[in-house]
Every structure is written in C-alpha cells, then in structure tokens.
Design a protein around this motif. Structure first.
Motif, PDB file in Angstrom:
ATOM      1  N   GLU A  11       0.798  -1.236   0.000  1.00 44.03           N
ATOM      2  CA  GLU A  11       0.000   0.000   0.000  1.00 44.03           C
ATOM      3  C   GLU A  11       0.832   1.289   0.000  1.00 44.03           C
ATOM      4  OE1 GLU A  11      -2.140   0.952   3.668  1.00 44.03           O
ATOM      5  OE2 GLU A  11      -0.998  -0.582   4.712  1.00 44.03           O
ATOM      6  N   LYS A  12       2.065   1.207   0.469  1.00 45.37           N
ATOM      7  CA  LYS A  12       2.905   2.418   0.497  1.00 45.37           C
ATOM      8  C   LYS A  12       3.346   2.833  -0.902  1.00 45.37           C
ATOM      9  CE  LYS A  12       4.724   1.053   4.968  1.00 45.37           C
ATOM     10  NZ  LYS A  12       4.515  -0.434   4.828  1.00 45.37           N
ATOM     11  N   ASN A  13       3.241   1.920  -1.836  1.00 42.17           N
ATOM     12  CA  ASN A  13       3.675   2.220  -3.203  1.00 42.17           C
ATOM     13  C   ASN A  13       2.671   3.161  -3.901  1.00 42.17           C
ATOM     14  OD1 ASN A  13       4.347   2.053  -6.014  1.00 42.17           O
ATOM     15  ND2 ASN A  13       5.580   0.257  -5.461  1.00 42.17           N
ATOM     16  N   PRO A  14       3.139   4.345  -4.346  1.00 43.60           N
ATOM     17  CA  PRO A  14       2.219   5.325  -4.953  1.00 43.60           C
ATOM     18  C   PRO A  14       1.544   4.850  -6.240  1.00 43.60           C
ATOM     19  CG  PRO A  14       4.521   6.075  -5.111  1.00 43.60           C
ATOM     20  CD  PRO A  14       4.530   4.855  -4.246  1.00 43.60           C
ATOM     21  N   ILE A  15       2.080   3.813  -6.866  1.00 40.44           N
ATOM     22  CA  ILE A  15       1.454   3.278  -8.089  1.00 40.44           C
ATOM     23  C   ILE A  15       0.012   2.838  -7.817  1.00 40.44           C
ATOM     24  CG2 ILE A  15       1.540   1.345  -9.753  1.00 40.44           C
ATOM     25  CD1 ILE A  15       4.600   1.582  -9.646  1.00 40.44           C
ATOM     26  N   LEU A  16      -0.214   2.356  -6.600  1.00 38.90           N
ATOM     27  CA  LEU A  16      -1.559   1.879  -6.252  1.00 38.90           C
ATOM     28  C   LEU A  16      -2.592   3.004  -6.260  1.00 38.90           C
ATOM     29  CD1 LEU A  16      -0.872  -0.669  -3.387  1.00 38.90           C
ATOM     30  CD2 LEU A  16      -1.675  -1.165  -5.680  1.00 38.90           C
ATOM     31  N   ARG A  17      -2.119   4.236  -6.270  1.00 39.47           N
ATOM     32  CA  ARG A  17      -3.015   5.400  -6.250  1.00 39.47           C
ATOM     33  C   ARG A  17      -3.358   5.902  -7.653  1.00 39.47           C
ATOM     34  NH1 ARG A  17      -5.599   5.106  -1.925  1.00 39.47           N
ATOM     35  NH2 ARG A  17      -4.370   4.907  -0.043  1.00 39.47           N
ATOM     36  N   ILE A  18      -2.766   5.279  -8.650  1.00 38.38           N
ATOM     37  CA  ILE A  18      -2.995   5.690 -10.045  1.00 38.38           C
ATOM     38  C   ILE A  18      -4.321   5.107 -10.544  1.00 38.38           C
ATOM     39  CG2 ILE A  18      -2.129   5.326 -12.406  1.00 38.38           C
ATOM     40  CD1 ILE A  18       0.714   5.441 -11.195  1.00 38.38           C
ATOM     41  N   LYS A  19      -5.006   5.897 -11.363  1.00 35.44           N
ATOM     42  CA  LYS A  19      -6.231   5.410 -11.990  1.00 35.44           C
ATOM     43  C   LYS A  19      -5.829   4.578 -13.217  1.00 35.44           C
ATOM     44  CE  LYS A  19     -10.447   7.505 -13.651  1.00 35.44           C
ATOM     45  NZ  LYS A  19     -11.686   7.103 -13.197  1.00 35.44           N
ATOM     46  N   SER A  20      -6.263   3.345 -13.250  1.00 35.85           N
ATOM     47  CA  SER A  20      -5.893   2.455 -14.364  1.00 35.85           C
ATOM     48  C   SER A  20      -6.642   2.835 -15.642  1.00 35.85           C
ATOM     49  CB  SER A  20      -6.204   1.007 -13.998  1.00 35.85           C
ATOM     50  OG  SER A  20      -5.424   0.605 -12.898  1.00 35.85           O
ATOM     51  N   ASP A 157     -12.624  -0.446  -6.947  1.00 38.58           N
ATOM     52  CA  ASP A 157     -11.946   0.690  -6.302  1.00 38.58           C
ATOM     53  C   ASP A 157     -10.458   0.724  -6.660  1.00 38.58           C
ATOM     54  OD1 ASP A 157     -14.144   1.769  -5.060  1.00 38.58           O
ATOM     55  OD2 ASP A 157     -13.736   0.909  -3.089  1.00 38.58           O
ATOM     56  N   HIS A 158      -9.821  -0.448  -6.672  1.00 33.68           N
ATOM     57  CA  HIS A 158      -8.388  -0.502  -7.030  1.00 33.68           C
ATOM     58  C   HIS A 158      -8.129   0.158  -8.383  1.00 33.68           C
ATOM     59  CE1 HIS A 158      -6.218  -2.679  -3.969  1.00 33.68           C
ATOM     60  NE2 HIS A 158      -7.052  -3.695  -3.981  1.00 33.68           N
ATOM     61  N   LEU A 159      -9.061  -0.038  -9.324  1.00 29.99           N
ATOM     62  CA  LEU A 159      -8.870   0.511 -10.671  1.00 29.99           C
ATOM     63  C   LEU A 159      -8.890   2.043 -10.663  1.00 29.99           C
ATOM     64  CD1 LEU A 159     -11.113  -1.916 -12.766  1.00 29.99           C
ATOM     65  CD2 LEU A 159      -8.769  -2.239 -11.986  1.00 29.99           C
ATOM     66  N   ASP A 160      -9.478   2.601  -9.596  1.00 30.78           N
ATOM     67  CA  ASP A 160      -9.507   4.064  -9.459  1.00 30.78           C
ATOM     68  C   ASP A 160      -8.521   4.556  -8.406  1.00 30.78           C
ATOM     69  OD1 ASP A 160     -11.440   4.458 -11.436  1.00 30.78           O
ATOM     70  OD2 ASP A 160     -13.063   4.000 -10.039  1.00 30.78           O
ATOM     71  N   GLY A 161      -7.623   3.697  -7.999  1.00 31.70           N
ATOM     72  CA  GLY A 161      -6.588   4.109  -7.042  1.00 31.70           C
ATOM     73  C   GLY A 161      -7.069   4.196  -5.599  1.00 31.70           C
ATOM     74  N   ILE A 162      -8.171   3.512  -5.308  1.00 33.92           N
ATOM     75  CA  ILE A 162      -8.745   3.578  -3.951  1.00 33.92           C
ATOM     76  C   ILE A 162      -8.517   2.258  -3.218  1.00 33.92           C
ATOM     77  CG2 ILE A 162     -10.922   3.848  -2.664  1.00 33.92           C
ATOM     78  CD1 ILE A 162     -11.916   5.454  -5.200  1.00 33.92           C
ATOM     79  N   LEU A 163      -8.104   2.359  -1.963  1.00 32.82           N
ATOM     80  CA  LEU A 163      -7.918   1.162  -1.130  1.00 32.82           C
ATOM     81  C   LEU A 163      -9.030   1.091  -0.085  1.00 32.82           C
ATOM     82  CD1 LEU A 163      -4.069   1.356  -0.469  1.00 32.82           C
ATOM     83  CD2 LEU A 163      -5.255  -0.003  -2.195  1.00 32.82           C
ATOM     84  N   PHE A 164      -9.298  -0.103   0.401  1.00 30.50           N
ATOM     85  CA  PHE A 164     -10.406  -0.256   1.350  1.00 30.50           C
ATOM     86  C   PHE A 164     -10.204   0.572   2.610  1.00 30.50           C
ATOM     87  CE2 PHE A 164      -7.710  -3.416   3.371  1.00 30.50           C
ATOM     88  CZ  PHE A 164      -8.108  -3.415   4.700  1.00 30.50           C
TER      89      PHE A 164
END
Ligand code: ZN
Length: 183
Positions: A11-20, A157-164
């Motif tokens: 989760e610390k990786n900023p890539i996870l915050r990118i909109k796919s 949500d992941h596809l929009d850069g959102i985590l639970f």
C-alpha cells in the motif's frame, strides 16, 4: 503445482493510487498470461495445503494495478463450495446500479496489498449490477450479491486508485454500523 511469480505491491507504493486505463481488445499475450498467473495464485492461496507450504496470504481478488500494471483488469477467484472455485476475469467494469441496502464484512476486509491489521467497517452495497468484458472481449451483465458484491466493489476501487482503508472513517471507524447489515 508451482506458485506463479506474482509480485504484489504494498500500500505504500504510490502506483496503487494511479487510476488504471481502459483496455482494448484483443488482449496481449502477456496480459493473458498475467490473468492466468493471478487466477492460479489466488486459487492456491485459498487452499490450505498450498498456502501453508508456500506461506501465502489467502486472497480472493487481485487487480493488475497491484502488480504495477495500469490496466482496468482484475481477477476474482471465489470458493463456492469446498475446493470448488469460480473464476471471474473482469475487464473495463462499470457499475450499472446498486442496492440501497449496505453491508460490511464482519471480520473486516482484507487486501493483498495491505499488510497490517486494520480496524473498522467498510460500507459496501449489498447488491450491484455491473457490466464488464472477459479476456476474449465478450460482454457480461451480471448481478452480484453479498460477498461477491463486496469483492467486486473492492477490486473496482483498485482501478480508481482507492484502497479499502480509505473507506473507513478515520475518526469513527465503526460509524453508521447500525445502518448496515453484517455479512
Ligand atoms: Zn485489494
């Protein structure tokens, strides 16, 4: 059986915050391979014999962005019955409609990218109608309920850069709990 080499970002990786990005068809061979790898990985992670042997965290869903690939693709492997699995390959999903009723997972949601204990409830729609494409480019319109509805919303949500964890109220992690049904 060999565990596929799936490297999951934390989760610390900023890539996870990118909109796919939306995917076009046909899929590349490498995307098809990644889908297979994810599906195998998720399945093995839910079978005791394998998750113990290979020290895997059980998970039922994984999005491409969790491997650092910015494409709107995720895979869900759902254990319908004992060791009987249903696999959903979901590409370019869209939420068509949702129930008014909200639910939350009693033991809390989990995510293969979140490697810590998280307290609080994640409000989700009890039922959703969605449209998506499979790996061959066939369009599906489906109604998801309960646990699968939650899993689909989590992955979308992941596809929009959102985590639970973003969906848990920071000040009051159990906010509005009485207005939702526990599942
Ligand atoms: Zn996740």
């Amino acid at each position: 059986m060999i565990v596929p080499n799936v490297k999951i970002l934390d989760e610390k990786n900023p890539i996870l915050r990118i909109k796919s990005k939306e995917v076009s068809f046909p899929l590349s061979d490498s995307d098809k391979q990644t889908i297979k790898d994810i599906a195998n990985y998720l399945k093995l992670s839910q079978i005791k014999e394998y998750y113990e042997k290979y020290n895997l965290r059980p998970g039922m869903g994984l999005a491409f962005i969790q491997l650092g690939i910015k494409k709107r693709i995720f895979v869900i492997v759902y254990e319908k019955d004992d060791k009987e699995f249903e696999t959903y390959v979901v590409i370019n999903p869209k939420l068509l409609s949702n129930s008014e009723e909200m639910v939350y997972i009693a033991e809390g949601e989990g995510c293969l990218s979140v490697n810590r204990e998280v307290c609080g409830i994640v409000p989700r729609y009890a039922r959703i109608n969605i449209e998506y494409y499979d790996e061959e480019g066939n369009k599906h319109i489906k109604r998801m309920r309960e646990e699968l509805s939650v899993a689909f919303q989590h992955e979308m949500d992941h596809l929009d850069g959102i985590l639970f964890v973003d969906k848990i109220d920071k000040k009051d992690p159990y906010k509005d709990m009485d207005k939702m049904r526990e599942i």
